[in-house]
Design a protein around this motif. Structure first.
Motif, PDB file in Angstrom:
ATOM      1  N   PRO A  46       0.806  -1.238   0.000  1.00 26.60           N
ATOM      2  CA  PRO A  46       0.000   0.000   0.000  1.00 26.60           C
ATOM      3  C   PRO A  46       0.831   1.277   0.000  1.00 26.60           C
ATOM      4  N   ASP A  47       1.871   1.339   0.824  1.00 25.58           N
ATOM      5  CA  ASP A  47       2.670   2.564   0.883  1.00 25.58           C
ATOM      6  C   ASP A  47       3.388   2.837  -0.441  1.00 25.58           C
ATOM      7  N   LEU A  48       3.869   1.776  -1.092  1.00 26.53           N
ATOM      8  CA  LEU A  48       4.537   1.946  -2.376  1.00 26.53           C
ATOM      9  C   LEU A  48       3.535   2.352  -3.453  1.00 26.53           C
ATOM     10  N   THR A  49       2.372   1.713  -3.438  1.00 26.67           N
ATOM     11  CA  THR A  49       1.327   2.064  -4.407  1.00 26.67           C
ATOM     12  C   THR A  49       0.946   3.526  -4.285  1.00 26.67           C
ATOM     13  N   SER A  50       0.852   4.007  -3.049  1.00 29.70           N
ATOM     14  CA  SER A  50       0.536   5.414  -2.819  1.00 29.70           C
ATOM     15  C   SER A  50       1.615   6.326  -3.397  1.00 29.70           C
ATOM     16  N   ARG A  51       2.875   5.957  -3.210  1.00 27.97           N
ATOM     17  CA  ARG A  51       3.974   6.757  -3.751  1.00 27.97           C
ATOM     18  C   ARG A  51       3.924   6.781  -5.279  1.00 27.97           C
ATOM     19  N   MET A  52       3.587   5.648  -5.883  1.00 27.16           N
ATOM     20  CA  MET A  52       3.539   5.594  -7.341  1.00 27.16           C
ATOM     21  C   MET A  52       2.388   6.431  -7.892  1.00 27.16           C
ATOM     22  N   ARG A  53       1.271   6.454  -7.184  1.00 29.23           N
ATOM     23  CA  ARG A  53       0.145   7.276  -7.635  1.00 29.23           C
ATOM     24  C   ARG A  53       0.512   8.754  -7.644  1.00 29.23           C
ATOM     25  N   GLY A  54       1.436   9.148  -6.793  1.00 22.32           N
ATOM     26  CA  GLY A  54       1.851  10.538  -6.735  1.00 22.32           C
ATOM     27  C   GLY A  54       3.043  10.865  -7.608  1.00 22.32           C
ATOM     28  N   THR A  55       3.376   9.965  -8.535  1.00 20.56           N
ATOM     29  CA  THR A  55       4.545  10.155  -9.405  1.00 20.56           C
ATOM     30  C   THR A  55       4.115  10.648 -10.782  1.00 20.56           C
ATOM     31  N   THR A  56       4.717  11.723 -11.246  1.00 21.44           N
ATOM     32  CA  THR A  56       4.462  12.198 -12.603  1.00 21.44           C
ATOM     33  C   THR A  56       4.851  11.115 -13.604  1.00 21.44           C
ATOM     34  N   ALA A  57       3.992  10.892 -14.593  1.00 24.13           N
ATOM     35  CA  ALA A  57       4.247   9.836 -15.574  1.00 24.13           C
ATOM     36  C   ALA A  57       4.319  10.421 -16.978  1.00 24.13           C
ATOM     37  N   ALA A  58       5.186   9.841 -17.789  1.00 19.56           N
ATOM     38  CA  ALA A  58       5.306  10.205 -19.200  1.00 19.56           C
ATOM     39  C   ALA A  58       5.213   8.931 -20.020  1.00 19.56           C
ATOM     40  N   ALA A  59       4.282   8.910 -20.961  1.00 18.50           N
ATOM     41  CA  ALA A  59       4.066   7.717 -21.776  1.00 18.50           C
ATOM     42  C   ALA A  59       4.705   7.884 -23.148  1.00 18.50           C
ATOM     43  N   LEU A  60       5.419   6.858 -23.588  1.00 16.29           N
ATOM     44  CA  LEU A  60       5.934   6.808 -24.952  1.00 16.29           C
ATOM     45  C   LEU A  60       4.994   5.930 -25.766  1.00 16.29           C
ATOM     46  N   ASP A  61       4.545   6.440 -26.889  1.00 14.71           N
ATOM     47  CA  ASP A  61       3.689   5.662 -27.766  1.00 14.71           C
ATOM     48  C   ASP A  61       4.529   4.880 -28.768  1.00 14.71           C
ATOM     49  N   ALA A  62       3.903   3.925 -29.417  1.00 15.28           N
ATOM     50  CA  ALA A  62       4.599   3.186 -30.472  1.00 15.28           C
ATOM     51  C   ALA A  62       5.053   4.174 -31.540  1.00 15.28           C
ATOM     52  N   PRO A  63       6.222   3.977 -32.131  1.00 17.75           N
ATOM     53  CA  PRO A  63       6.757   4.944 -33.096  1.00 17.75           C
ATOM     54  C   PRO A  63       5.932   5.031 -34.371  1.00 17.75           C
ATOM     55  N   ASP A  64       5.849   6.249 -34.927  1.00 18.23           N
ATOM     56  CA  ASP A  64       5.156   6.446 -36.195  1.00 18.23           C
ATOM     57  C   ASP A  64       6.128   6.226 -37.357  1.00 18.23           C
ATOM     58  N   ASP A  65       5.628   6.380 -38.595  1.00 15.25           N
ATOM     59  CA  ASP A  65       6.450   6.100 -39.770  1.00 15.25           C
ATOM     60  C   ASP A  65       7.677   6.999 -39.842  1.00 15.25           C
ATOM     61  N   THR A  66       7.507   8.273 -39.490  1.00 17.25           N
ATOM     62  CA  THR A  66       8.640   9.204 -39.567  1.00 17.25           C
ATOM     63  C   THR A  66       9.754   8.770 -38.635  1.00 17.25           C
ATOM     64  N   LEU A  67       9.370   8.411 -37.425  1.00 15.49           N
ATOM     65  CA  LEU A  67      10.359   7.998 -36.434  1.00 15.49           C
ATOM     66  C   LEU A  67      11.002   6.672 -36.808  1.00 15.49           C
ATOM     67  N   LEU A  68      10.195   5.715 -37.258  1.00 14.79           N
ATOM     68  CA  LEU A  68      10.749   4.420 -37.649  1.00 14.79           C
ATOM     69  C   LEU A  68      11.688   4.552 -38.849  1.00 14.79           C
ATOM     70  N   SER A  69      11.333   5.419 -39.777  1.00 14.75           N
ATOM     71  CA  SER A  69      12.214   5.628 -40.944  1.00 14.75           C
ATOM     72  C   SER A  69      13.569   6.148 -40.509  1.00 14.75           C
ATOM     73  N   ALA A  70      13.556   7.158 -39.631  1.00 12.33           N
ATOM     74  CA  ALA A  70      14.816   7.720 -39.155  1.00 12.33           C
ATOM     75  C   ALA A  70      15.623   6.678 -38.392  1.00 12.33           C
ATOM     76  N   LEU A  71      14.934   5.878 -37.597  1.00 12.59           N
ATOM     77  CA  LEU A  71      15.625   4.851 -36.830  1.00 12.59           C
ATOM     78  C   LEU A  71      16.258   3.804 -37.738  1.00 12.59           C
ATOM     79  N   LEU A  72      15.531   3.354 -38.749  1.00 12.16           N
ATOM     80  CA  LEU A  72      16.069   2.349 -39.668  1.00 12.16           C
ATOM     81  C   LEU A  72      17.312   2.864 -40.383  1.00 12.16           C
ATOM     82  N   VAL A  73      17.254   4.098 -40.841  1.00 12.19           N
ATOM     83  CA  VAL A  73      18.414   4.680 -41.515  1.00 12.19           C
ATOM     84  C   VAL A  73      19.604   4.733 -40.565  1.00 12.19           C
ATOM     85  N   LYS A  74      19.351   5.142 -39.317  1.00 12.09           N
ATOM     86  CA  LYS A  74      20.429   5.247 -38.328  1.00 12.09           C
ATOM     87  C   LYS A  74      21.011   3.870 -38.009  1.00 12.09           C
TER      88      LYS A  74
END
Length: 226
Positions: free
Chosen positions: A136-164
């Protein structure tokens, strides 16, 4: 000029900030990593599917913040008090869900790092509310944590990654190769990395340049058989 056939040259895994391609799917997460000193409460949770770039951004942050990186599953065998004197990144937090000892170790690490004025980065594939933590105490701490979500890459990003990735292996693709790969590959960073490695290996083994025909052979081999 592309790599000559038959030369098994080393490939450098690029995990630096300049190697991270920013696109709409990851722009918010990248901005928060860059501005890590302003994290609310000194902590951030980074989420997103496998291959979305969590590990890359974790290494980017660790380099900027002089932070230690560890897997959540190793917490029980870690000197928590000693580690807490550093900025810390804990990867794959959902892997310890339901493990009371590991969750307790993470709870203490969380409190000690922040008490020492450090910063804490936590990662996991699903949203934080679905990490399955039971303390419970850990769950409470996690609920109060700012979160940033990464989505699956789009075509532009995948193209750049493949070239790299191809460039990292001294390979120069023809203009028609990248669109062809995008039309048939799985949509993730992990799939791109695996595919380029397979293309490189096939090119060396068959003594052929990386073309659409070679890519077709590799992709057919990777496709699951019915």
């Amino acid at each position: 000029m592309g790599r000559q056939l038959g030369l098994d040259l080393p490939c450098r895994t690029a995990l630096g900030r300049d190697d991270f391609f920013v696109a709409p799917s990851n722009a918010l997460a990248a901005a928060l990593i860059d501005d890590w000193r302003a994290w609310p409460g000194g902590k951030l949770a980074l989420t997103g599917p496998q291959g979305a770039g969590k590990t890359h951004l974790t290494h980017v942050w660790a380099a900027m913040a002089d932070a230690k990186i560890l897997k959540a599953e190793t917490l029980q065998s870690t000197d928590i008090a000693g580690l807490a004197r550093c900025n810390v990144a804990v990867e794959d937090v959902p892997e310890i869900a339901g493990d009371a000892e590991a969750e307790t170790a993470l709870f203490h690490l969380h409190n000690l790092v922040l008490a020492e004025g450090g910063a804490l980065l936590l990662t996991g594939a699903p949203p934080v509310s679905h990490w399955g933590l039971t303390l419970p105490d850990l769950t409470s701490r996690m609920r109060g944590t700012t979160a940033a979500a990464l989505d699956a890459p789009d075509d532009t990003l995948l193209s750049a990654l493949l070239v790299k990735l191809l460039a990292d292996r001294q390979l120069t693709p023809r203009p028609d190769l990248i669109p062809y790969l995008l039309s048939r590959m799985d949509r993730s960073f992990a799939a791109a990395i695996e595919l380029v490695a397979a293309l490189d290996a096939a090119s060396l083994a068959l003594q052929r340049p990386v073309t659409r025909s070679l890519a077709a052979l590799v992709l057919d081999k990777q496709s699951p058989r019915g």
